[in-house]
Motif scaffolding. Structure first.
Motif, PDB file in Angstrom:
ATOM      1  N   ALA A  71     -13.949   8.255  -3.097  1.00 10.76           N
ATOM      2  CA  ALA A  71     -13.554   6.740  -3.605  1.00 10.76           C
ATOM      3  C   ALA A  71     -14.353   6.228  -2.339  1.00 10.76           C
ATOM      4  O   ALA A  71     -14.562   6.674  -1.575  1.00 10.76           O
TER       5      ALA A  71
ATOM      6  N   HIS B 210     -14.642  -2.148 -10.988  1.00  7.19           N
ATOM      7  CA  HIS B 210     -12.478  -2.481 -10.447  1.00  7.19           C
ATOM      8  C   HIS B 210     -12.325  -2.887 -11.805  1.00  7.19           C
ATOM      9  O   HIS B 210     -11.130  -3.123 -11.145  1.00  7.19           O
TER      10      HIS B 210
ATOM     11  N   ILE C  16     -12.296   9.601   0.309  1.00  9.35           N
ATOM     12  CA  ILE C  16     -11.453   8.620   0.901  1.00  9.35           C
ATOM     13  C   ILE C  16     -13.291   8.259   1.639  1.00  9.35           C
ATOM     14  O   ILE C  16     -13.311   8.587   2.577  1.00  9.35           O
TER      15      ILE C  16
ATOM     16  N   LEU D 174      -5.102   2.191 -10.776  1.00  6.63           N
ATOM     17  CA  LEU D 174      -4.497   3.601  -9.812  1.00  6.63           C
ATOM     18  C   LEU D 174      -3.697   4.414  -9.420  1.00  6.63           C
ATOM     19  O   LEU D 174      -3.651   5.343  -9.849  1.00  6.63           O
TER      20      LEU D 174
ATOM     21  N   LEU E 296     -11.951   0.452  -4.189  1.00  5.00           N
ATOM     22  CA  LEU E 296     -11.083   1.101  -3.852  1.00  5.00           C
ATOM     23  C   LEU E 296      -9.987   0.184  -4.216  1.00  5.00           C
ATOM     24  O   LEU E 296      -9.071  -0.156  -4.842  1.00  5.00           O
TER      25      LEU E 296
END
Length: 512
Positions: free
Chosen positions: A347, A276, A218, A316, A308
């Motif tokens: 991410a 998203h 991430i 998620l 994210l």
């Protein structure tokens, strides 16, 4: 008169043989049995129009079409061609002596032309497994099926061409594709390269470690820092697909209908970047007619989730189990399907709603507590499953305009391949484990032994950052990968220290 042909139904990423039986007898009605869905039932109208267009007659007797086995649901329009050919043979309009020696699939348009279908590769594999002579299918799908050897792949453009082939009026040479030539021609053929990236050396290093060990990453940083640009280049430094991985990946994309016409073999690692607003079903797969989701389409490749925290929490959370199990199980009343999902997750996110928390030059304007609430949109259990947390800072003007030569993806990939070769030797007796990231907890203790100084360092870091037991395992796995990149048999304290730094963005320590 009774006629029989063979087709296939795709379940998960595999196919199952279907027998299409047509009986034309006394009466006037058309019947279809064998648990067909609406698209299959509507084939009567497509078939009638197609065969009339090419000079044949629709039987006006009683026509019974049975799709066996009858307890499996048949879906889609790909049964049009075998139903039409069986009907013409049962009605005595064609002889077609070898009709039952081929698997036949294809959707008919009203003028008899054939449209491409999904799932051709698993169907071709099933046809070879059942020792059929060949596979007759739409010409646009022929290249995809031809990567399966030991079976004649006959691509046809319309129903008349299929009839003429079976009647012996025309000869159609089986399509042959040299799988290795196609594979090598496209291998590592990426549109992006790390040599185009100026600066961000620490992020490149983190992505190299991630690629070497198959770790999830991430990246947290302000807008415009280069998170998306770097993520797009991750797949270009991963080891090349093996032929087995390429076939496995192609099969998933074939089932999902994502290959496109005249495509054959996927030889570069997939890179998927869903928006998203995606739903949980679209991400993990499923639906009324189960299909692979984005995490299966990124199998053997990279799944990039940009921004994210903007993804719905439910979306998620459904990823947590597939990230551990590396597969997705879709359960329905009649069937349970498994889709592979061995992907690398990368991410990215802004550190706060305004995007400038911890920015070296711009001031964050978010109210107190907003940063913590924003980061809390990503659950702790999900963050624990991400091995490397990396802070991305903006590139300065001097770095951006520097004429300095930077490493290419190929140079980085060569180091990654050497690290993966060490892991291949390490896990040669473990069939389901191919990289450090895939090690279960019990194996981590044996493979990732550390000295007393390293144990003390790790204990201090765990207490200071408030890390979980899963994070402890992640640090050891990452340090093992760093040691592999350094060609070291043991995990040294510097390897461990670098691995710990990649957990410094855990929410407790980073957002205050």
């Amino acid at each position: 008169m009774l006629a029989k042909t063979f087709g296939a139904a795709v379940y998960g990423v595999d196919a199952r043989l279907i027998t299409i039986e047509v009986n034309v007898g006394q009466g006037t009605k058309f019947f279809m049995s064998g648990l067909p869905d609406s698209a299959v039932k509507e084939s009567e109208h497509r078939v009638e129009s197609a065969i009339k267009y090419h000079g044949f007659a629709m039987p006006r007797n009683k026509v019974v079409v049975n799709l066996a086995p009858a307890d499996i649901k048949k879906e889609g329009s790909a049964y049009d061609l075998p139903i039409a050919l069986s009907m013409l043979k049962a009605a005595g309009q064609i002889r077609a002596g070898e009709l039952d020696k081929y698997v036949i699939m294809g959707e008919l348009s009203l003028d008899g032309d054939l449209r491409p279908i999904k799932g051709v590769l698993p169907i071709a594999i099933e046809a070879r497994k059942n020792k059929f002579k060949g596979f007759v299918l739409p010409k646009e799908n022929a290249k995809e099926a031809a990567i399966v050897n030991d079976i004649d792949v006959i691509g046809v453009s319309n129903i008349k061409e299929a009839v003429d082939f079976f009647e012996g009026d025309i000869a159609i040479d089986p399509l042959e594709v040299d799988t290795r030539d196609v594979f090598m021609a496209e291998l590592n053929n990426y549109d992006v390269d790390f040599k185009d990236v100026q600066g961000q050396e620490n992020i490149k290093r983190a992505l190299e470690i991630a690629a070497a060990g198959g770790h999830n990453v991430i990246m947290i940083g302000p807008p415009g820092a280069g998170k998306t640009m770097l993520a797009k280049r991750l797949s270009s430094i991963l080891p090349p697909l093996s032929l087995h991985e390429a076939l496995e990946t192609t099969k998933i994309h074939s089932v999902a209908g994502k290959l496109g016409s005249n495509s054959s073999l996927i030889s570069t690692r997939p890179y998927r970047s869903p928006h998203h607003t995606i739903s949980d079903v679209a991400l993990v797969g499923g639906g009324g007619n189960p299909q692979p989701g984005e995490i299966s389409l990124s199998h053997n490749g990279v799944l990039f989730l940009d921004e994210l925290p903007e993804f719905k929490r439910t979306v998620l959370e459904v990823m947590r189990q597939p990230m551990e199990e590396r597969r997705v199980t879709i359960s329905r009343a009649r069937v349970s399907l498994d889709y592979p999902a061995n992907f690398m997750l990368i991410a990215s996110m802004n550190p706060c709603p305004c995007g400038y928390y911890n920015h070296p030059e711009k001031e964050c304007v978010c109210a107190p507590g907003v940063v913590q609430r924003y980061l809390s949109k990503v659950s702790g259990p999900l963050l624990d499953r991400i091995d490397l947390h990396v802070e991305v800072t903006p590139v300065s003007f001097d770095e951006m305009t520097a004429n300095r030569k930077t490493e290419s993806s190929e140079e980085i990939r060569n180091r990654v391949i050497k690290a993966r070769e060490r892991q291949a030797i390490r896990f040669k007796d473990k069939e389901a484990i191919h990289s450090n990231a895939m090690m279960p907890s019990q194996m981590v203790k044996d493979v990732c032994e550390i000295q007393e100084a390293g144990r003390t360092l790790l204990k201090t870091a765990m207490e200071k950052l408030g890390l979980s037991a899963r994070a402890y395992d992640r640090i050891l796995k990452v340090s093992r990968t760093i040691a592999d990149l350094a060609d070291s048999d043991e995990i040294k304290i510097e390897h461990l220290a670098e691995a710990i730094q990649y957990r410094s963005l855990d929410r407790e320590g980073w957002a205050g």
